[in-house]
Design a protein around this motif. Sequence first.
Motif, PDB file in Angstrom:
ATOM      1  N   GLU A 257       0.772  -1.472  -0.099  1.00  0.00           N
ATOM      2  CA  GLU A 257      -0.051  -0.089  -0.090  1.00  0.00           C
ATOM      3  C   GLU A 257       0.815   1.326  -0.036  1.00  0.00           C
ATOM      4  N   GLN A 258       1.901   1.371   0.977  1.00  0.00           N
ATOM      5  CA  GLN A 258       2.746   2.516   0.935  1.00  0.00           C
ATOM      6  C   GLN A 258       3.594   2.518  -0.546  1.00  0.00           C
ATOM      7  N   VAL A 259       4.105   1.483  -1.065  1.00  0.00           N
ATOM      8  CA  VAL A 259       4.730   1.610  -2.257  1.00  0.00           C
ATOM      9  C   VAL A 259       3.742   2.304  -3.250  1.00  0.00           C
ATOM     10  N   GLN A 260       2.576   1.818  -3.402  1.00  0.00           N
ATOM     11  CA  GLN A 260       1.710   2.127  -4.394  1.00  0.00           C
ATOM     12  C   GLN A 260       1.433   3.665  -4.352  1.00  0.00           C
ATOM     13  N   LYS A 261       1.236   4.148  -2.946  1.00  0.00           N
ATOM     14  CA  LYS A 261       1.186   5.740  -2.779  1.00  0.00           C
ATOM     15  C   LYS A 261       2.430   6.370  -3.319  1.00  0.00           C
ATOM     16  N   THR A 262       3.436   5.994  -3.020  1.00  0.00           N
ATOM     17  CA  THR A 262       4.999   6.537  -3.534  1.00  0.00           C
ATOM     18  C   THR A 262       4.823   6.571  -5.088  1.00  0.00           C
ATOM     19  N   LEU A 263       4.498   5.414  -5.859  1.00  0.00           N
ATOM     20  CA  LEU A 263       4.385   5.541  -6.998  1.00  0.00           C
ATOM     21  C   LEU A 263       3.456   6.568  -7.566  1.00  0.00           C
ATOM     22  N   ALA A 264       2.331   6.763  -7.104  1.00  0.00           N
ATOM     23  CA  ALA A 264       1.139   7.822  -7.442  1.00  0.00           C
ATOM     24  C   ALA A 264       1.888   9.113  -7.404  1.00  0.00           C
ATOM     25  N   VAL A 265       2.691   9.419  -6.508  1.00  0.00           N
ATOM     26  CA  VAL A 265       3.287  10.942  -6.385  1.00  0.00           C
ATOM     27  C   VAL A 265       4.835  10.810  -6.924  1.00  0.00           C
ATOM     28  N   GLY A 266       5.392   9.806  -7.181  1.00  0.00           N
ATOM     29  CA  GLY A 266       6.842   9.742  -7.556  1.00  0.00           C
ATOM     30  C   GLY A 266       6.965   9.406  -8.993  1.00  0.00           C
ATOM     31  N   THR A 267       6.380   9.425  -9.591  1.00  0.00           N
ATOM     32  CA  THR A 267       6.469   8.849 -11.025  1.00  0.00           C
ATOM     33  C   THR A 267       5.804   9.741 -12.040  1.00  0.00           C
ATOM     34  N   LYS A 268       6.199   9.946 -13.086  1.00  0.00           N
ATOM     35  CA  LYS A 268       5.547  10.554 -14.265  1.00  0.00           C
ATOM     36  C   LYS A 268       4.016  10.242 -14.596  1.00  0.00           C
ATOM     37  N   ALA A 269       4.081   8.816 -14.663  1.00  0.00           N
ATOM     38  CA  ALA A 269       2.691   8.422 -14.809  1.00  0.00           C
ATOM     39  C   ALA A 269       1.772   8.705 -13.698  1.00  0.00           C
ATOM     40  N   GLY A 270       2.263   8.636 -12.589  1.00  0.00           N
ATOM     41  CA  GLY A 270       1.434   9.149 -11.299  1.00  0.00           C
ATOM     42  C   GLY A 270       0.912  10.288 -11.131  1.00  0.00           C
ATOM     43  N   VAL A 271       1.794  11.166 -11.452  1.00  0.00           N
ATOM     44  CA  VAL A 271       1.567  12.508 -11.448  1.00  0.00           C
ATOM     45  C   VAL A 271       0.527  12.980 -12.732  1.00  0.00           C
ATOM     46  N   GLU A 272       0.693  12.270 -13.722  1.00  0.00           N
ATOM     47  CA  GLU A 272      -0.074  12.618 -14.959  1.00  0.00           C
ATOM     48  C   GLU A 272      -1.737  11.820 -14.793  1.00  0.00           C
ATOM     49  N   GLY A 273      -1.966  11.278 -13.465  1.00  0.00           N
ATOM     50  CA  GLY A 273      -2.899  10.713 -13.290  1.00  0.00           C
ATOM     51  C   GLY A 273      -3.224   9.184 -13.740  1.00  0.00           C
ATOM     52  N   GLU A 274      -2.311   8.463 -14.158  1.00  0.00           N
ATOM     53  CA  GLU A 274      -2.365   7.042 -14.334  1.00  0.00           C
ATOM     54  C   GLU A 274      -1.123   6.414 -13.715  1.00  0.00           C
ATOM     55  N   PRO A 275      -1.410   6.502 -12.374  1.00  0.00           N
ATOM     56  CA  PRO A 275      -0.360   5.368 -11.549  1.00  0.00           C
ATOM     57  C   PRO A 275      -0.109   4.075 -12.015  1.00  0.00           C
ATOM     58  N   ILE A 276       0.969   3.634 -11.935  1.00  0.00           N
ATOM     59  CA  ILE A 276       1.143   2.140 -12.434  1.00  0.00           C
ATOM     60  C   ILE A 276       0.655   1.448 -11.076  1.00  0.00           C
ATOM     61  N   ARG A 277      -0.234   0.413 -11.484  1.00  0.00           N
ATOM     62  CA  ARG A 277      -0.634  -0.422 -10.390  1.00  0.00           C
ATOM     63  C   ARG A 277       0.229  -1.591  -9.871  1.00  0.00           C
ATOM     64  N   ILE A 278       0.261  -1.629  -8.796  1.00  0.00           N
ATOM     65  CA  ILE A 278       0.872  -2.984  -8.137  1.00  0.00           C
ATOM     66  C   ILE A 278       0.006  -4.097  -7.981  1.00  0.00           C
ATOM     67  N   GLU A 279       0.146  -5.159  -8.750  1.00  0.00           N
ATOM     68  CA  GLU A 279      -1.089  -6.374  -8.667  1.00  0.00           C
ATOM     69  C   GLU A 279      -0.180  -7.389  -7.727  1.00  0.00           C
ATOM     70  N   THR A 280      -0.883  -7.786  -6.778  1.00  0.00           N
ATOM     71  CA  THR A 280      -0.293  -8.768  -6.051  1.00  0.00           C
ATOM     72  C   THR A 280      -1.384  -9.804  -5.854  1.00  0.00           C
ATOM     73  N   PRO A 281      -1.685 -10.628  -6.740  1.00  0.00           N
ATOM     74  CA  PRO A 281      -2.880 -11.664  -6.789  1.00  0.00           C
ATOM     75  C   PRO A 281      -2.652 -12.797  -5.708  1.00  0.00           C
ATOM     76  N   LEU A 282      -1.418 -13.079  -5.322  1.00  0.00           N
ATOM     77  CA  LEU A 282      -1.031 -14.136  -4.361  1.00  0.00           C
ATOM     78  C   LEU A 282      -1.324 -13.736  -2.929  1.00  0.00           C
ATOM     79  N   LEU A 283      -1.527 -12.386  -2.519  1.00  0.00           N
ATOM     80  CA  LEU A 283      -1.197 -11.865  -1.221  1.00  0.00           C
ATOM     81  C   LEU A 283      -1.979 -12.468  -0.144  1.00  0.00           C
ATOM     82  N   HIS A 284      -3.239 -12.958  -0.514  1.00  0.00           N
ATOM     83  CA  HIS A 284      -4.044 -13.566   0.686  1.00  0.00           C
ATOM     84  C   HIS A 284      -4.367 -14.907   0.235  1.00  0.00           C
TER      85      HIS A 284
END
Length: 228
Positions: free
Chosen positions: A140-167
């Motif tokens: 969750e925290q890395v996802q928030k970082t990508l939203a504010v610390g990457t070009k894609a995130g700043v432009e409104g299309e943050p890269i999604r971290i997919e964790t299908p095995l998490l649970h």
Amino acid sequence: MEKAVVILSGGLDSTTCMGLAQAAGYEVYPLTFDYGQRHDIELACARKVAAHYKVKSHPVVKLDFLRQIGGSALTDENIDVPHSGVATDEIPITYVPGRNLLFLSMAASYAEVIGATAIYIGVNALDYSGYPDCRPEFIEQVQKTLAVGTKAGVEGEPIRIETPLLHWTKAEIIQQGMAIDVPYELTTSCYEGKAEACGECDSCRLRLKGFAEAGYQDPIPYRNLSSS
């Protein structure tokens, strides 16, 4: 077709992520790290898995820093790999400091360059060895970082971290993988990194337990199954 970067170690979980990403309709771009780990055999496995999925590109990143600093049984030859069973009440010595943070940061860089919209990583918060960088809070925290610390995130299309095995339990991971023909015979999970898996380290024990509970036989060879 959307693109997804898959952090591919050559192990069971990351290979399952490859299969799941492709099954979800992504064009997969695996990214593998050579970080001085004992299990160099995983690098060969990762290449075989990438070939199986007929990927267009498969960078293998040399990341020697983690070997230089040591501090983990997976990167420091002066620290023995434990064979005492799966740890439950403390972070084990096989934890590699900052590994997934580094991996996700570099995967995000790669994703921005190739225009990928997702990063798949095989972290798991149930059947795992207690690593702090496999928990939902970390993702969750890395996802928030990508939203504010990457070009894609700043432009409104943050890269999604997919964790299908998490649970999922290890058995559930294997069942889902078998349903989409994930090539587990091409993988390894052993911390020892030999041609035959040891059958005794935490990773081997979790893998063997998962296959048994899923109702399948693990297709890779083991040196010792007596204590598993």
